[in-house]
Design an enzyme around this catalytic site. Structure first.
Site, PDB file in Angstrom:
ATOM      1  N   CYS A 150       0.830  -1.205   0.000  1.00 26.98           N
ATOM      2  CA  CYS A 150       0.000   0.000   0.000  1.00 26.98           C
ATOM      3  C   CYS A 150       0.873   1.267   0.000  1.00 26.98           C
ATOM      4  CB  CYS A 150      -1.012  -0.044   1.128  1.00 26.98           C
ATOM      5  SG  CYS A 150      -2.469   0.943   0.728  1.00 26.98           S
ATOM      6  N   HIS A 167      -3.740  -5.091   0.323  1.00 27.08           N
ATOM      7  CA  HIS A 167      -3.212  -5.594   1.601  1.00 27.08           C
ATOM      8  C   HIS A 167      -3.289  -7.118   1.645  1.00 27.08           C
ATOM      9  CE1 HIS A 167      -2.943  -1.739   3.852  1.00 27.08           C
ATOM     10  NE2 HIS A 167      -3.813  -1.378   2.937  1.00 27.08           N
ATOM     11  N   GLU A 175      -1.753  -9.069   3.463  1.00 26.31           N
ATOM     12  CA  GLU A 175      -1.604  -9.596   4.831  1.00 26.31           C
ATOM     13  C   GLU A 175      -2.932 -10.003   5.466  1.00 26.31           C
ATOM     14  OE1 GLU A 175      -1.172  -6.482   3.901  1.00 26.31           O
ATOM     15  OE2 GLU A 175      -1.755  -5.004   5.416  1.00 26.31           O
TER      16      GLU A 175
HETATM   17  N1  GLN Z   1      -2.164   6.730   2.531  1.00 24.55           N
HETATM   18  C1  GLN Z   1      -2.216   5.930   1.328  1.00 24.55           C
HETATM   19  C2  GLN Z   1      -3.558   6.046   0.645  1.00 24.55           C
HETATM   20  O1  GLN Z   1      -4.536   6.419   1.263  1.00 24.55           O
HETATM   21  C3  GLN Z   1      -1.884   4.482   1.618  1.00 24.55           C
HETATM   22  C4  GLN Z   1      -2.869   3.794   2.495  1.00 24.55           C
HETATM   23  C5  GLN Z   1      -2.367   2.544   3.138  1.00 24.55           C
HETATM   24  O2  GLN Z   1      -1.150   2.294   3.190  1.00 24.55           O
HETATM   25  N2  GLN Z   1      -3.260   1.738   3.659  1.00 24.55           N
HETATM   26  O3  GLN Z   1      -3.667   5.735  -0.510  1.00 24.55           O
END
Ligand code: GLN
Length: 553
Positions: free
Chosen positions: A387, A513, A515
């Site tokens: 992310c 994600h 994970e």
């Molecule tokens: N802050 C980034 C976004 O909103 C990444 C979000 C995250 O790592 N979950 O796109």
């Protein structure tokens, strides 16, 4: 199908005794006996969900397939039971009140005074029964967050009292988890706090049916009888929950203690087959007998608190076990790297066999993450970005390979000349912060012949998301030419889901994600590949003759 039965898990004496692990372990054992089980968490805070909470407050925010931002205990439930949870599995006081107040405004209670009892408690009871009413579960385990006696959890305990009364003895029971503190001066485990905690539940009208006692040492029969006598339960309903080396031991400990049998007996359910836990035990055997180890650097800005990256931590453990190695997770604060020179960063990260840059929000620590990525890219060290970790990999590449000076994400710098990461179009008009990100399961098409394809072994996958920003596709060609390619795309929106650097030994960064979907029985394939490549790198490092050239970019 027979009526769904309910097990309420409450906690007393102290917080952090492991109600979530206890509930998950019980769920696992019942599942192994052939019952269909789900677990629900009731959280007594006023936030509607933990999505707007800083991880320092409450640990990581877990995301479900259907896009709920939830308590991290749901991650334990999924990792143990290997089933997905949903919106209905996490209820907060905020959600309860929001619903009741919306109903009041609509006029549903016209003429009535809206009160905690019955309106709030009715809404709690409705939410508890929602899962049972789907008809999909034999048993619903409902964990009540907090500790008995907290002002916040009173309406929940009252709802449990009412449900127990309405449903009857055989259909709803309370499993209460307490602590037996060890006093070193007298060399004894003490039962008094447990007695008080059970009494406190009784004052609220709830007699617990089973007591699980968290303890550093085994308890003997005398102590069991004493606790039983003082707490109005049978000695067989006193369960010892002795400290475990790993949370994954707990289902086996609970099986030995007969927790599942006791629960089934009290719920008047047939005991079914003995839980064999064959795959679970296989996992544990491999976990406890690694043939090697691997050092993974977890670069993030909430590293002081293990729970902030709980799912990543567990996914790394699962993937290590899959590769028969122990994963040493070295937490590195991204802010600590910010002031270091490239050489100092190389020295700091030199012992690592793989680098994972964590998700996150806001600009704190971002430059440190970028430095770690530069080191991984130029040093040909296996790299996994998740992310924000992926977004930072894109920024690093833009600045240091494509020479787009000052390139950034518009989240960090909305005046940057090169917004290589920018706000998703449908986020532009979003004002509310709660529950408005791109959340939950979305599909991704993977290119063949890539790291991602090697991991998944298929072209169409779906993964969970939680982000507002995305790769800016107007730079796609420039990145391709420079050597960072898109290997996974969301087909509906052409949103970049995965980027890789083919000239690097293993450089894979994902917008989603992974994970959240790693479980004990199904370690996540991308984590497994990451550990595999980290291991290869480690072996190469230790046999210099075979040392490969560093990356081309
Ligand atoms: N802050 C980034 C976004 O909103 C990444 C979000 C995250 O790592 N979950 O796109």
């Amino acid at each position: 199908m027979a009526k769904t039965k309910y097990v309420f898990v409450t906690g007393g004496v102290a917080s952090s005794l492991g109600k979530g692990i206890l509930a998950s372990s019980l769920g696992k054992l019942l599942q192994e006996r052939g019952f269909s089980v789900t677990i629900q968490k009731l959280d007594p805070y006023i936030n509607v969900d933990p999505g707007t909470l800083n991880p320092y407050e409450h640990g990581e925010c877990f995301v479900t397939d259907d896009g709920a931002e939830t308590d991290l205990d749901l991650g334990h439930y999924e990792r143990f039971l290997n089933v997905s949870t949903s919106q209905a599995n996490n209820v907060t006081t905020g959600k309860i009140y929001l619903t009741v107040i919306q109903k009041e405004r609509r006029g549903d209670y016209l003429g009535k005074t809206v009160q905690v009892i019955p309106h709030i408690t009715d809404e709690i009871k409705r939410r508890i029964q929602m899962l049972g009413e789907t008809g999909r579960y034999d048993v619903v385990i409902t964990e009540i967050g907090g500790t008995v006696g907290d002002i916040e959890s009173l309406p929940y305990i009252e709802a449990v009292r009412q449900l127990k009364w309405e449903m009857g003895q055989d259909n709803a029971i309370v499993l209460h988890l307490t602590l037996l503190p060890f006093l070193s001066a007298s060399g004894e485990l003490k039962t008094k706090p447990t007695q008080h905690s059970v009494k406190m539940l009784l004052e609220a009208g709830v007699q617990c049916d089973i007591l699980a006692c968290r303890t550093e040492f085994n308890i003997d029969d005398d102590m069991r009888r004493k606790i039983a006598l003082f707490c109005n339960i049978e000695p067989s309903a006193v369960v010892e929950a002795v400290d475990a080396d790993t949370i994954y031991d707990v289902p086996l400990f609970m099986k030995d203690e007969g927790l599942d049998r006791e629960v089934l007996r009290k719920l008047n359910l047939p005991t079914g087959q003995e839980p064999k836990l064959i795959e679970w035990k296989e996992f544990l055997t491999r976990f406890k007998n690694p043939t090697g180890e691997v050092n993974i650097g977890l670069i993030g800005k909430y590293v002081e608190l293990k729970d902030s990256y709980l799912s990543i931590h567990e996914a790394l453990v699962h993937a290590g076990v899959k590769n028969d190695v122990k994963t040493n997770i070295i937490r590195i604060h991204s802010e600590d790297l910010e002031e270091l020179s490239d050489e100092e960063v190389a020295r700091e990260l030199g012992d690592l066999d793989g680098i994972l840059v964590a998700p996150g929000f806001g600009s704190r620590g971002i430059e440190g993450k970028i430095k770690a990525i530069k080191y991984a890219r130029t040093g040909n060290v296996p790299f996994f970005g998740i992310c924000l970790g992926m977004q930072c990999a894109v920024i690093e590449f833009a600045r240091n390979v494509l020479h787009l000076h000052g390139a950034n994400s518009s989240e960090m710098d909305d005046t940057t000349k090169f917004p290589v990461i920018h706000l998703q179009k449908d986020q532009v008009d979003v004002v509310d912060k709660g529950g408005t990100m791109r959340l939950g399961l979305y599909s991704c098409k993977i290119k063949k012949g890539t790291n991602a394809f090697a991991a998944y072994g298929e072209q169409y996958i779906s993964e969970r998301h939680r982000h507002r920003y995305e790769f800016n596709n107007s730079y796609a060609e420039e990145f391709e030419k420079g050597g960072m390619i898109t290997t996974g795309v969301n087909p509906e929106k052409s949103l970049v889901e995965i980027v890789e650097i083919p000239s690097h030994r293993w450089f894979t960064a994902v917008q989603f994600h992974p994970e959240y979907r790693s479980t004990v029985l199904n370690p996540h394939p991308v984590f497994t590949e990451f550990i595999k490549h980290a291991l290869i790198f480690r072996k190469e490092k230790s046999s210099p003759a075979k040392k490969k050239k560093t990356a081309a970019v």
